[in-house]
Structures are given as C-alpha cells and as structure tokens.
Enzyme design. Structure first.
Site, mmCIF file in Angstrom:
data_model
loop_
_atom_site.group_PDB
_atom_site.id
_atom_site.type_symbol
_atom_site.label_atom_id
_atom_site.label_comp_id
_atom_site.label_asym_id
_atom_site.label_seq_id
_atom_site.Cartn_x
_atom_site.Cartn_y
_atom_site.Cartn_z
ATOM 1 N N SER A 127 6.241 4.388 3.215
ATOM 2 C CA SER A 127 5.617 3.387 2.319
ATOM 3 C C SER A 127 6.491 3.182 1.053
ATOM 4 C CB SER A 127 4.260 3.527 2.183
ATOM 5 O OG SER A 127 3.754 2.572 1.257
ATOM 6 N N GLU A 129 4.884 2.815 -1.580
ATOM 7 C CA GLU A 129 4.264 3.518 -2.515
ATOM 8 C C GLU A 129 4.600 4.937 -2.894
ATOM 9 O OE1 GLU A 129 1.323 2.608 -4.259
ATOM 10 O OE2 GLU A 129 1.469 0.417 -3.544
ATOM 11 N N TYR A 151 -2.426 8.560 -1.624
ATOM 12 C CA TYR A 151 -1.828 7.965 -0.335
ATOM 13 C C TYR A 151 -0.311 7.931 -0.640
ATOM 14 C CZ TYR A 151 0.189 4.134 2.628
ATOM 15 O OH TYR A 151 0.825 3.247 3.327
#
Length: 323
Positions: A127, A129, A151
């Site tokens: 990801s 992120e 996450y």
C-alpha cells in the site's frame, strides 16, 4: 487450467480480480471468513454474479491451520493475498487486531505456500500508506517508508516478509505498492464512497448533511478494475519484483467532494460539516505515485480520468438508493 487462490475475494479488489481471472480461463478459488457464509447477501454481494463459477473455502487469516489446509487442498499456481484490515482510521482504534491480522496472515500464507505449493507465484497487496510521511514526491520503488498508521506499519512488515521469502527461499513473490484505487464496489467506510453515496442520498432527499475530516489531504486515485490487471501481470513475469501502481495524478478530498456533488448539480458547501473526530491522529498529507517501472517492465499504463471514476461511482450510488 491454472488455479488461482485469492484471499479477500469478497472485497473490492478480490471481486474484480476473480472476474478477470475467470475471463482468462483460470479455476478460481477464494478464501472467505465463516461469517461471510452465514450472511452471504450482505457479505458476498460483490461476487454474487460469479458464485456458481468459483470455489470458496472457509478460513481465517488468524488461523494458520485453516490457511494451511486450504493451500494443501487447492495447490494453487498463483496466489493473490488481498485480505487485510484495510480501513486506515479503524487501524488506530484497534491497532492490535490490525497488526496481528495483517502481519500474521501474510506470514501464514507464505509459510503454507512454502511447505505445500512452493512453485506457486505469490502476490502481496502492499500500500502507498507505507510511504506515510513522504521523503519525496512522487513516490517510487526506491522511496523510503515512513508509515503513519498501524495499517501502514503492518503493510511494511508484509512487504518485508514477501521480499524475504523471495530472497531466502527463491519463491516467486512480488508486491504491488498500490496507491488508492476506488470503484462502485468500495466499502462505505472509505471517504470516496462516503462522498459519492452521500451525494446521491442528498440529491434524492434521503440525507441532509455530509460529515468529513481533513478535506485537504491529497491522494492518487485510480480504478480498482484496472489495478487488478497489474497484479496478474506481475505474476506472469519470469522474475518476481516489486512495483508502484499509480496514476501519477493527485487530487484532494475537497476536489473529490466538489466533483461528486457537481455531478448531481449540488454545491457541497451547502451540506458539508467538518468533524474533528474524523481526523487521523497522524495525518498523511499527500501521496502521489510514479509507476514508470510498471510501465516499462509490465507494459501497463493507466488511461482513465479522475472525473470518469467519480462519475461512475456517483451514478452507481444514485441507482442503488433510487430502488
């Protein structure tokens, strides 16, 4: 006939990938939690049209035994690990569950494949992120990670696990560092679907307000149906590798809001309420990807417009809430 195993097959990406692989002639197997089998109308709506064409297995990312048994039974040629607790805001509320599920689940899959299907090609859904507090813009495969959420941290660990199994055991294991990708199948908890669904509801007279947090955050938004094709392309390469998948364009939450409401002829400022509770404890201000490596090595290029993505999602929600 090749066999593919998809974790998270009931989710947005899993459902698009399953359809794509069926069109390619694959035998498609998917892992779903037991609760999905108990409430298929609510939890399997994304794959309802292909349920008779795929093979579903009950297992949990929290149980190595259940994952091991599925891998032993299926012996897949390709495995796409998409399942995760992927809602960033929730990861702050339950960081232990997010980190345990996402990290352990990835290692369980990799370990089971190493023992029972070592030649299986593996894809890990990484990801954007992971970049978090970015060191440079745009971000590519060489940009350092600085995750700003549980996450994001869990995804960095999964990325490192995947690379380690590739280097230590010679497995064909690749990671796709996917920037935000949306569609009408996106969950309602995500800000994009929250915006499009509320725009539709307000237009239809079903709601009066929309509450958002930081509308100035900027993201690189693409369409999930296009992104799953790159997952497949990665596993068709002779050598495994890691790739950033992105559009290369950046838009703010405010732009997404204005585009969605503009499509239904409304001014979002008449309906917007800012809710401080919806801000993250540590914000990621801007994510913008450089997919040059994927373009060069995989021949993939993103061609849709930002406006067409938003319009498709709003149209879908108008149809959904008009019934």
């Amino acid at each position: 006939m090749k066999k593919a195993l998809i974790t998270g097959i009931t989710g947005q990406d899993g459902s698009y990938l399953a359809e794509f692989l069926l069109e390619k002639g694959y035998e498609v197997h998917g892992i779903a939690r037991r609760v999905a089998f108990e409430d298929p109308m609510r939890r399997m709506w994304r794959i309802k049209d292909i349920l008779d064409k795929i093979h579903l297995h009950s297992a949990s990312l929290e149980s190595y035994a259940s994952i091991f048994n599925v891998v032993e039974e299926v012996r897949p040629d390709e495995c796409y690990h998409l399942a995760a607790q992927s809602f960033v805001s929730y990861s702050f509320e339950d960081e232990f569950s997010t980190i345990n599920t996402n990290i352990n689940g990835t290692q369980y899959i990799l370990s089971a494949l190493k023992k029972k299907a070592r030649e299986c090609r593996f894809y890990f859904a990484a990801s954007s992120e992971m970049f978090g507090k970015v060191k440079e813009t745009p971000q590519d495969e060489n940009t350092p990670f600085h995750p700003r959420s549980p996450y994001g941290i869990s995804k960095v660990a999964g990325f490192d696990l995947t690379r380690n199994y590739r280097e230590a055991y010679g497995m064909h294991a690749s990671s796709g560092i996917m920037f935000n990708h949306e569609s009408p199948r996106r969950g309602f908890e995500f800000v994009t679907r929250k915006i499009t669904s509320q725009a539709a509801k307000i237009k239809l007279g079903l709601e009066q307000k929309i509450k958002l947090g930081n509308i100035h955050a900027q993201r690189d938004w693409g369409h999930a149906a296009d992104y799953v094709q790159v997952m497949w392309l990665m596993l068709q390469q002779d050598e495994p590798d890691d790739y950033v998948i992105a559009t290369g364009a950046c838009h703010s939450v405010k732009e997404f809001l204005e585009t969605a409401f503009g499509f239904v002829g409304l001014d979002p400022q008449d309906y917007l309420e800012t809710d401080p509770r919806l801000y993250r404890p540590s914000e990621v201000i801007m994510l913008k990807g450089n997919a040059a490596k994927a373009q060069a090595n995989l021949g993939w290029r993103y061609t849709r417009s930002f406006e067409s993505l938003v319009e498709e999602m709003v149209k879908s929600d108008l149809a959904l809430f008009s019934t």
